[in-house]
Design a protein around this motif. Structure first.
Motif, PDB file in Angstrom:
ATOM      1  N   MET A   1       0.767  -1.027   0.093  1.00 49.29           N
ATOM      2  CA  MET A   1       0.101   0.063  -0.092  1.00 49.29           C
ATOM      3  C   MET A   1       0.841   1.156  -0.137  1.00 49.29           C
ATOM      4  O   MET A   1       1.738   1.293   0.746  1.00 49.29           O
ATOM      5  N   GLU A   2       0.548   2.279  -0.880  1.00 50.74           N
ATOM      6  CA  GLU A   2       1.299   3.471  -0.943  1.00 50.74           C
ATOM      7  C   GLU A   2       0.531   4.575  -1.217  1.00 50.74           C
ATOM      8  O   GLU A   2      -0.737   4.424  -1.775  1.00 50.74           O
ATOM      9  N   PRO A   3       0.821   5.872  -0.909  1.00 51.35           N
ATOM     10  CA  PRO A   3      -0.054   7.169  -1.132  1.00 51.35           C
ATOM     11  C   PRO A   3      -0.230   7.182  -2.798  1.00 51.35           C
ATOM     12  O   PRO A   3       0.523   6.769  -3.206  1.00 51.35           O
ATOM     13  N   GLY A   4      -1.350   7.582  -3.250  1.00 56.56           N
ATOM     14  CA  GLY A   4      -1.907   7.859  -4.354  1.00 56.56           C
ATOM     15  C   GLY A   4      -3.014   7.889  -4.858  1.00 56.56           C
ATOM     16  O   GLY A   4      -3.985   7.676  -3.751  1.00 56.56           O
ATOM     17  N   CYS A   5      -3.662   7.814  -5.773  1.00 62.26           N
ATOM     18  CA  CYS A   5      -5.155   7.870  -6.264  1.00 62.26           C
ATOM     19  C   CYS A   5      -5.831   8.845  -5.646  1.00 62.26           C
ATOM     20  O   CYS A   5      -6.811   8.758  -5.178  1.00 62.26           O
ATOM     21  N   GLY A   6      -5.251  10.130  -5.570  1.00 61.19           N
ATOM     22  CA  GLY A   6      -6.024  11.440  -5.346  1.00 61.19           C
ATOM     23  C   GLY A   6      -6.080  11.842  -3.670  1.00 61.19           C
ATOM     24  O   GLY A   6      -5.167  11.963  -3.509  1.00 61.19           O
ATOM     25  N   ARG A   7      -7.219  11.766  -2.934  1.00 59.70           N
ATOM     26  CA  ARG A   7      -7.299  12.134  -1.709  1.00 59.70           C
ATOM     27  C   ARG A   7      -6.164  11.550  -0.775  1.00 59.70           C
ATOM     28  O   ARG A   7      -5.621  10.593  -1.057  1.00 59.70           O
ATOM     29  N   MET A   8      -6.203  12.211   0.468  1.00 56.88           N
ATOM     30  CA  MET A   8      -5.064  12.029   1.172  1.00 56.88           C
ATOM     31  C   MET A   8      -5.136  10.460   1.767  1.00 56.88           C
ATOM     32  O   MET A   8      -4.210   9.709   1.773  1.00 56.88           O
ATOM     33  N   GLN A   9      -6.412   9.904   1.925  1.00 57.30           N
ATOM     34  CA  GLN A   9      -6.579   8.676   2.651  1.00 57.30           C
ATOM     35  C   GLN A   9      -6.647   7.625   1.565  1.00 57.30           C
ATOM     36  O   GLN A   9      -6.736   6.508   1.878  1.00 57.30           O
ATOM     37  N   ASN A  10      -6.840   8.102   0.315  1.00 54.51           N
ATOM     38  CA  ASN A  10      -6.900   7.121  -0.637  1.00 54.51           C
ATOM     39  C   ASN A  10      -5.413   6.412  -0.811  1.00 54.51           C
ATOM     40  O   ASN A  10      -4.482   6.786  -0.426  1.00 54.51           O
ATOM     41  N   ARG A  11      -5.497   4.866  -1.362  1.00 54.52           N
ATOM     42  CA  ARG A  11      -4.200   4.386  -1.573  1.00 54.52           C
ATOM     43  C   ARG A  11      -4.047   3.751  -2.723  1.00 54.52           C
ATOM     44  O   ARG A  11      -5.111   3.152  -3.273  1.00 54.52           O
ATOM     45  N   LEU A  12      -2.909   3.528  -3.447  1.00 53.19           N
ATOM     46  CA  LEU A  12      -2.650   2.675  -4.428  1.00 53.19           C
ATOM     47  C   LEU A  12      -2.004   1.393  -3.951  1.00 53.19           C
ATOM     48  O   LEU A  12      -1.056   1.367  -3.415  1.00 53.19           O
ATOM     49  N   VAL A  13      -2.885   0.291  -4.199  1.00 50.08           N
ATOM     50  CA  VAL A  13      -2.527  -0.933  -3.657  1.00 50.08           C
ATOM     51  C   VAL A  13      -1.835  -1.878  -4.771  1.00 50.08           C
ATOM     52  O   VAL A  13      -2.305  -1.807  -6.011  1.00 50.08           O
ATOM     53  N   THR A  14      -0.854  -2.735  -4.223  1.00 49.56           N
ATOM     54  CA  THR A  14      -0.359  -3.720  -5.222  1.00 49.56           C
ATOM     55  C   THR A  14      -0.479  -5.044  -4.955  1.00 49.56           C
ATOM     56  O   THR A  14      -0.591  -5.518  -3.708  1.00 49.56           O
ATOM     57  N   PHE A  15      -1.319  -6.120  -5.590  1.00 47.36           N
ATOM     58  CA  PHE A  15      -1.582  -7.265  -5.359  1.00 47.36           C
ATOM     59  C   PHE A  15      -0.267  -8.384  -5.673  1.00 47.36           C
ATOM     60  O   PHE A  15       0.673  -7.865  -6.135  1.00 47.36           O
ATOM     61  N   LYS A  16      -0.647  -9.447  -5.169  1.00 43.71           N
ATOM     62  CA  LYS A  16       0.681 -10.407  -5.391  1.00 43.71           C
ATOM     63  C   LYS A  16       0.943 -10.691  -6.530  1.00 43.71           C
ATOM     64  O   LYS A  16       2.472 -10.838  -6.899  1.00 43.71           O
ATOM     65  N   ASP A  17       0.283 -10.744  -7.665  1.00 43.59           N
ATOM     66  CA  ASP A  17       0.709 -10.980  -9.052  1.00 43.59           C
ATOM     67  C   ASP A  17       1.013  -9.656  -9.705  1.00 43.59           C
ATOM     68  O   ASP A  17       1.672  -9.682 -10.975  1.00 43.59           O
ATOM     69  N   GLY A  18       1.073  -8.558  -9.156  1.00 38.42           N
ATOM     70  CA  GLY A  18       1.554  -7.179  -9.746  1.00 38.42           C
ATOM     71  C   GLY A  18       0.595  -6.235 -10.203  1.00 38.42           C
ATOM     72  O   GLY A  18       0.829  -5.033 -10.414  1.00 38.42           O
ATOM     73  N   LEU A  19      -0.667  -6.682 -10.422  1.00 36.63           N
ATOM     74  CA  LEU A  19      -1.662  -5.880 -10.603  1.00 36.63           C
ATOM     75  C   LEU A  19      -2.117  -4.806  -9.584  1.00 36.63           C
ATOM     76  O   LEU A  19      -1.634  -5.047  -8.306  1.00 36.63           O
ATOM     77  N   GLN A  20      -2.529  -3.814  -9.704  1.00 35.06           N
ATOM     78  CA  GLN A  20      -2.889  -2.511  -9.044  1.00 35.06           C
ATOM     79  C   GLN A  20      -4.164  -2.150  -8.864  1.00 35.06           C
ATOM     80  O   GLN A  20      -5.008  -2.340 -10.066  1.00 35.06           O
ATOM     81  N   ALA A  21      -4.607  -1.310  -8.051  1.00 36.54           N
ATOM     82  CA  ALA A  21      -5.953  -0.941  -7.743  1.00 36.54           C
ATOM     83  C   ALA A  21      -5.875   0.438  -7.007  1.00 36.54           C
ATOM     84  O   ALA A  21      -5.037   0.662  -6.210  1.00 36.54           O
ATOM     85  N   CYS A  22      -6.820   1.260  -7.221  1.00 35.72           N
ATOM     86  CA  CYS A  22      -7.245   2.434  -6.350  1.00 35.72           C
ATOM     87  C   CYS A  22      -8.142   2.060  -5.386  1.00 35.72           C
ATOM     88  O   CYS A  22      -9.218   1.736  -5.721  1.00 35.72           O
ATOM     89  N   VAL A  23      -7.690   2.533  -4.181  1.00 40.64           N
ATOM     90  CA  VAL A  23      -8.723   2.200  -2.931  1.00 40.64           C
ATOM     91  C   VAL A  23      -9.207   3.574  -2.422  1.00 40.64           C
ATOM     92  O   VAL A  23      -8.391   4.537  -2.146  1.00 40.64           O
ATOM     93  N   ARG A  24     -10.566   3.697  -2.432  1.00 40.65           N
ATOM     94  CA  ARG A  24     -11.034   4.979  -2.030  1.00 40.65           C
ATOM     95  C   ARG A  24     -11.838   4.640  -0.511  1.00 40.65           C
ATOM     96  O   ARG A  24     -12.476   3.976  -0.377  1.00 40.65           O
ATOM     97  N   TYR A  25     -11.213   5.824   0.290  1.00 36.78           N
ATOM     98  CA  TYR A  25     -11.509   5.445   1.743  1.00 36.78           C
ATOM     99  C   TYR A  25     -12.127   7.003   2.084  1.00 36.78           C
ATOM    100  O   TYR A  25     -11.619   8.049   1.837  1.00 36.78           O
ATOM    101  N   ARG A  26     -13.536   6.911   2.480  1.00 36.43           N
ATOM    102  CA  ARG A  26     -14.087   8.173   3.189  1.00 36.43           C
ATOM    103  C   ARG A  26     -14.648   7.870   4.423  1.00 36.43           C
ATOM    104  O   ARG A  26     -15.005   6.664   4.691  1.00 36.43           O
TER     105      ARG A  26
END
Length: 519
Positions: free
Chosen positions: A205-230
């Motif tokens: 998990m690393e900062p990214g994808c916009g807002r402060m508490q949003n995170r850019l996550v990386t899965f085991k196989d290398g794919l990624q997703a933006c996680v929106r937390y509010r």
């Protein structure tokens, strides 16, 4: 005393020479008449039969002379006029006698230049110009009588669009544009993403994808997703239900998204407990995981939607097609069977319903972007999204250069030109609460849009006629999410579903208005 014979005095007037009843009585009158000397003729005799016969002969001669003059004049007129309209028969540039006019090969009739002029607007069966020389094409069109409001002309009623059609039915993008649209993310992409997340494990998990508490996550196989937390659940609702609305409208510009609960016992999160703590995420919170799309670039608002223009209709499409296309227009443009020169002069009359023209690659790419923008304007109007075009329009009053910069929450794929509608969390809930303040900006874009994607409009017509969009969204929400998720995250409120139906109706009204204005 015996009366003496009066001498004839030529100086006397006619009335003085004729006796009257005042001068003589009846007997005297008779005697006077018997004593008249016919040789001197001092009196006018009314019963002179020889004079009457001569008078009748004179009248007869005058009448006959008038009749003969009329007949003679008529004959001269016929001869003179027939000379002006003398017909010649030309066969292969050779003059032939009149009695050989039945010769078949390539017979042409050539009349004198003083032809009668017709302004009926009907087709000239002699294939000659029926208007006086010197008239422009615009003036000829004004003189036609085919513009009666009682009998409007409906053109191309049976037109069937094909692979060369840029626009048809006055308001819809044609197959030449639709068939070239980037594929995007449809139902199959969403199902694949849902199944992938069920078995996925986050390893980073690393900062990214916009807002402060949003995170850019990386899965085991290398794919990624933006996680929106509010902190507010309505923003999470706005994000996922806006995605569902896009699916119901067959929009492929929204990246696949799913809802999950933050639970450190879940396989999805167990490897990043420390990262979750540093991100200050609370447990048992609903978050949205959206597929990360690499190779994106910023997207700007097209010139035609900026304040100096801000409209898109079939005339704009025609102008851009003619100006930017570098093919042989005279051979390939079929626009209601009008010639190109006539078409350019009649653009203001809007008397065409489709455009058939083989476009170059540059023009196709531009129209592909505009077609996606027509979907974006509709989508943002339906959901009342505040964080994209409305953001630019609202801030334009303080910063006139904001339209020159990238559009907020909008990106373009470098490889295909697909527009990605990012960050839709303000839609359907937060945006609906602020409609009184911002609806004018939503309407500003929609009211000037008159070219649409047919499948998007068909989807809205189906949803509006059934009035079932609320139940469809609820069913989709229940089908795709577990009981735990549904306990934490509410479904879309009924009042919001009613507002959505109402806004779908307003979009359809805009389509009908454009059809009436540009038919």
């Amino acid at each position: 005393m015996e009366k003496t014979k009066e001498e004839f005095n030529p100086t006397q007037s006619f009335n003085e020479r004729i006796p009257t009843l005042k001068d003589i009585n009846v007997k005297e009158k008779i005697n006077t008449m018997n004593s008249i000397d016919f040789r001197n003729r001092p009196y006018v005799i009314y019963n002179d039969f020889s004079t009457k016969k001569n008078y009748r002969k004179e009248v007869t001669y005058c009448f006959l002379s008038v009749i003969l003059s009329f007949i003679f004049g008529l004959a001269i007129g016929i001869v003179v006029m027939s000379g002006q309209y003398e017909e010649k028969i030309l066969v292969k540039d050779r003059l032939i006698p009149r009695d050989m006019s039945t010769v078949k090969p390539e017979i042409k009739t050539e009349k004198n230049k003083f032809l009668a002029v017709s302004f009926t607007g009907q087709e000239n069966k002699y294939n000659k110009d029926i208007y006086p020389k010197g008239l422009t094409e615009v003036m000829k069109d004004i003189l036609k009588d085919t513009k009666s409001d009682r009998h409007p002309i409906v053109l191309n009623k049976t037109f069937i669009p094909d692979g060369a059609t840029v626009l048809y039915d006055n308001v819809y993008w044609g197959p030449q544009i639709e068939d070239a649209m980037p594929q995007g993310y449809g139902d199959s992409s969403s199902e694949i993403w849902e199944k992938y997340i069920d078995d996925a494990e986050v390893v980073k998990m690393e900062p990214g994808c916009g807002r402060m508490q949003n995170r850019l996550v990386t899965f085991k196989d290398g794919l990624q997703a933006c996680v929106r937390y509010r902190q507010n659940t309505d923003q999470i609702q706005g994000e996922i239900f806006s995605f569902y609305v896009g699916r119901l409208l067959n929009l492929t510009n929204l990246a696949p998204s799913v809802i999950r609960i933050v639970d450190l016992k879940d396989r999805l999160w167990k490897n990043v407990a420390n990262d979750i703590a540093s991100a200050q995420w609370s447990s048992n919170r609903a978050v949205v995981l959206t597929q990360y799309i690499p190779s994106l670039e910023s997207a700007s608002i097209p010139d035609i939607f900026r304040p100096t223009n801000r409209h898109l209709n079939k005339l704009d499409i025609l102008k851009m097609s003619l100006r930017e296309n570098d093919t042989d227009i005279s051979k390939q443009l079929l626009l209601d069977k009008l010639r190109v020169k006539e078409l350019k002069l009649k653009q203001e009359q809007q008397n065409f319903s489709h455009i058939d023209l083989k476009l170059n690659r540059k023009t196709v790419d531009r129209f592909l972007e505009l077609a996606q923008w027509s979907d974006l304007i509709i989508f943002d109007y339906l959901t009342a999204n505040l964080d994209r075009i409305v953001n630019n329009l609202f801030n334009y009053q303080w910063n006139v250069n904001i339209m020159d910069g990238p559009a907020h929450n909008l990106a373009k794929k470098m490889d295909s030109g697909l527009l990605i509608f990012l960050d839709n969390e303000s839609g359907l809930l937060h945006g609906y609460r602020l409609l009184k303040k911002y609806n004018v900006y939503h309407s500003l874009m929609l009211d000037n849009l008159c070219v649409f994607r047919k499948r998007t409009i068909d989807s809205m017509k189906k949803l509006y006629s059934s009035k079932s969009i609320g139940s469809l969204l609820s069913d989709m929400f229940h089908k795709k999410n577990s009981v735990i998720i549904r306990d934490i995250l509410p479904s879309l409120p009924e009042k919001n579903s009613k507002i959505l139906i109402e806004r779908i109706g307003k979009v359809l009204n805009q389509v009908e208005k454009c059809e009436m204005s540009f038919r």
